[in-house]
Design a protein around this motif. Structure first.
Motif: not given
Length: 621
Positions: A8-13, A31-42, A395-402
């Motif tokens: 809601r309120g975040r378009g098609r994100e 939560v992972w924030q792709s635009h900052h390329n880092m995780a953010e503590i909430i 969750n198929n977000e913009d991050v790669t982890l093996a």
């Protein structure tokens, strides 16, 4: 909500997944924030980056987190904490009773020996399972993230101690379901911390790291190979019942004794007094990480008696010396299990509030010969950060982890003499497939029973049975002739498939053993490892004894079978055959009469039988 792929309120994100560190003392969500390329503590509604793992019940409401902690002094019997120390356990576990004496709230025995927390809420007695209390904390984390993201959050990765057993992991996953979360995966706390370490800005190349994760109630050590986007776990070790609470308890006992001696009373009978004193002991412990001494000072602690005592850092270290040394010993064992040496370790990553204790950092520096230990990650936030990275990857977000993990306990099958034959050693990377070969124990045996066990002890009875099945259809043959292949396959999710196949006939059988059911109880995983270390010498004696007895048994049985067969074919004289069989029968009687003999006695009996009592012609049978 319209469309699961948009907020809601975040378009098609894309709707994000969150990472939750469900700690004994504090929880944290990221939560992972792709635009900052880092995780953010909430942060929570108080602006704090961590939330106390407390739930309180009053006459009018339920309080979670900071609100619960703020009123604990006036409502100790209805404020629940340390639920993580109860989850997945049995009421009869000794460690549960060790903890109960320090808690102001009531824990009783429920159905199927489950511990149940009893409180008064809205003037009614209420009973809660530990999973329910944990679900309340998870719901709080879910609410905090939804307030920030401004849409409903469903997917989450939740962390647990590396040495949580399957019952505890399953209970944690159930708590997530109760909280309305789809638990994408349960991952180990030190692994999550290593992910955080591998994703910090200054990280380059590949490093071998030790994650020293000492929280409020649990202690984990992992040795990992870390690259950005790739984590390989080499070995895990730990103690599910060692943490900051235990250090607090040592200081609490010290202060209670001081108070009782001075005033000739027993203040431990007062839950409110104990709660006030515990809070001050915890504060003093934190102060001693930066100060040489501190004062515990409480007005009217019990029966209008004031209490004041000066505690030095040296005294605190003396009270906990054995626990600190135990931590370092577990680190040494983990490095040994990883087949590494101290000079191969590039960094020691400290995680958990208790890792700030000055003495522990000093002992780690001495053990590794390093001037400093790693301060590149926040000890309170690293686990949630790593969980968020894992959640985004799933969750198929913009991050790669093996991520490659290991199995914490050995898996094997039963062999003669009630011993276990290990098929998959502990700390084996998963997914994996391992095989071993077995045979029949007697002539014309057409089926074998395959028991799948977990544990580190030499005897089957001292390990945990995961499942069993029978393989039939084996063509009749002399014992030792059939070749039965037993195969264990473990998936990335820890699902075990066990199969057996007779290579002669092709007959096969397979079962799938999932991480379900209360497989382990009491200290379980951690206690199995601890017991294996403690009883290693005895276990080696038992193994050697069983092998010696088994060799003697097989020689007697095989020789009797060969002589009997040769007699039927007239390859030897009847009188000679009878003499040999008589000697073998005497040896079998000795074996029956001396089941508790030492290994050397079985070995000597076998040598005597082979080289002195058997006629020369029997060697050609």
């Amino acid at each position: 909500m319209e469309g699961r792929g948009r907020g809601r309120g975040r378009g098609r994100e894309q709707v994000k997944a969150i990472g939750i560190d469900l700690g004994t003392s504090y929880c944290c969500v990221a939560v992972w924030q792709s635009h900052h390329n880092m995780a953010e503590i909430i942060v929570n509604e108080q602006g704090n980056r961590t939330t106390p793992s407390m739930v309180a019940f009053t006459q009018s409401q339920r309080l979670i987190g900071d609100a619960a902690k703020n009123q604990i002094a006036t409502n100790p019997v209805n404020t629940v904490f340390d639920a993580k120390r109860l989850i997945g356990r049995r009421f009869s576990d000794s460690c549960v009773h060790d903890d109960i004496k320090f808690w102001p709230f009531t824990v009783i025995q429920g159905k199927d020996d489950k511990p149940v927390i009893q409180v008064t809420h809205k003037e009614e007695t209420k009973l809660f399972a530990p999973e329910e209390i944990s679900s309340m904390l998870l719901m709080k984390m879910k609410t905090i993230s939804e307030r920030y993201l401004k849409y409903e959050v469903k997917n989450a990765v939740i962390t647990v101690p590396a040495y949580f057993n399957d019952a505890q992991k399953r209970a944690t996953k159930d708590a997530g379901k109760i909280a309305g979360l789809n638990v994408m995966r349960i991952i180990n706390e030190p692994t999550a911390a290593a992910i955080s370490y591998g994703f910090h800005d200054a990280f380059t190349g590949e490093k071998n790291v030790v994650v020293f994760d000492l929280g409020g109630g649990t202690f984990d050590v992992s040795v990992l190979s870390v690259q950005k986007g790739k984590i390989v776990v080499k070995a895990v070790n730990g103690d599910m019942h060692l943490g900051g609470q235990d250090f607090d308890n040592r200081m609490l006992n010290y202060c209670v004794q001081k108070f009782n001696t001075k005033y000739k009373v027993d203040m431990s009978k007062s839950a409110k007094a104990l709660r006030r004193l515990r809070s001050e002991c915890e504060r003093a412990k934190r102060n001693l990480s930066s100060e040489e001494e501190t004062v515990i000072d409480i007005d009217c602690l019990y029966k209008e008696h004031d209490f004041s005592v000066k505690v030095s850092r040296a005294k605190f270290e003396e009270l906990n010396a054995d626990l600190f040394e135990k931590c370092i010993e577990i680190v040494r064992e983990c490095i040994h299990d990883a087949h590494m040496s101290n000079d191969q370790i590039d960094d020691i990553v400290l995680v958990g509030g208790s890792s700030r204790i000055t003495k522990l950092q000093e002992l780690l520096r001495q053990n590794f010969g390093q001037e400093e230990v790693c301060n590149k990650v926040n000890p309170d936030e690293a686990v949630a950060y790593g969980a968020a990275v894992q959640a985004a990857a799933l969750n198929n977000e913009d991050v790669t982890l093996a991520l490659t993990d290991v199995t914490p306990l050995s898996l094997g099958t039963e062999t003669d003499g009630d011993a276990i034959t290990v098929v998959v050693p502990r700390n084996t990377p998963i997914p994996t497939q391992r095989e071993n070969y077995f045979t029949t124990a007697c002539d014309n045996q057409t089926s074998v029973s395959v028991g799948v066990y977990e544990g580190e002890r030499a005897l089957i009875a001292q390990n945990n049975l995961l499942g069993e099945f029978d393989l039939s259809g084996i063509p009749p043959a002399r014992c030792g002739v059939p070749s039965v292949k037993v195969c264990f396959k473990i998936s990335e999710d820890g699902i075990l498939t066990a199969s057996a196949e007779d290579e002669g006939s092709g007959a096969s059988k397979e079962i799938t053993i999932t991480n379900a059911g209360g497989r382990l109880s009491k200290e379980e995983v951690s206690k199995m490892i601890a017991n294996a270390e403690k009883f290693r010498e005895d276990d080696e004696k038992v193994k050697k004894k069983n092998m010696a007895r088994k060799s003697l048994e097989h020689f007697i049985y095989n020789m009797k079978s060969r002589v009997t067969e040769a007699k039927k074919k007239h390859n030897i004289k009847t009188s000679a055959a009878e003499d040999v069989l008589s000697t073998l029968n005497s040896a079998e009687e000795w074996l029956d009469d001396n089941e508790e003999a030492e290994a050397c006695e079985f070995e000597n009996e076998l040598k005597e039988l082979q080289f002195h009592r058997m006629p020369h012609f029997t060697r050609n049978l």
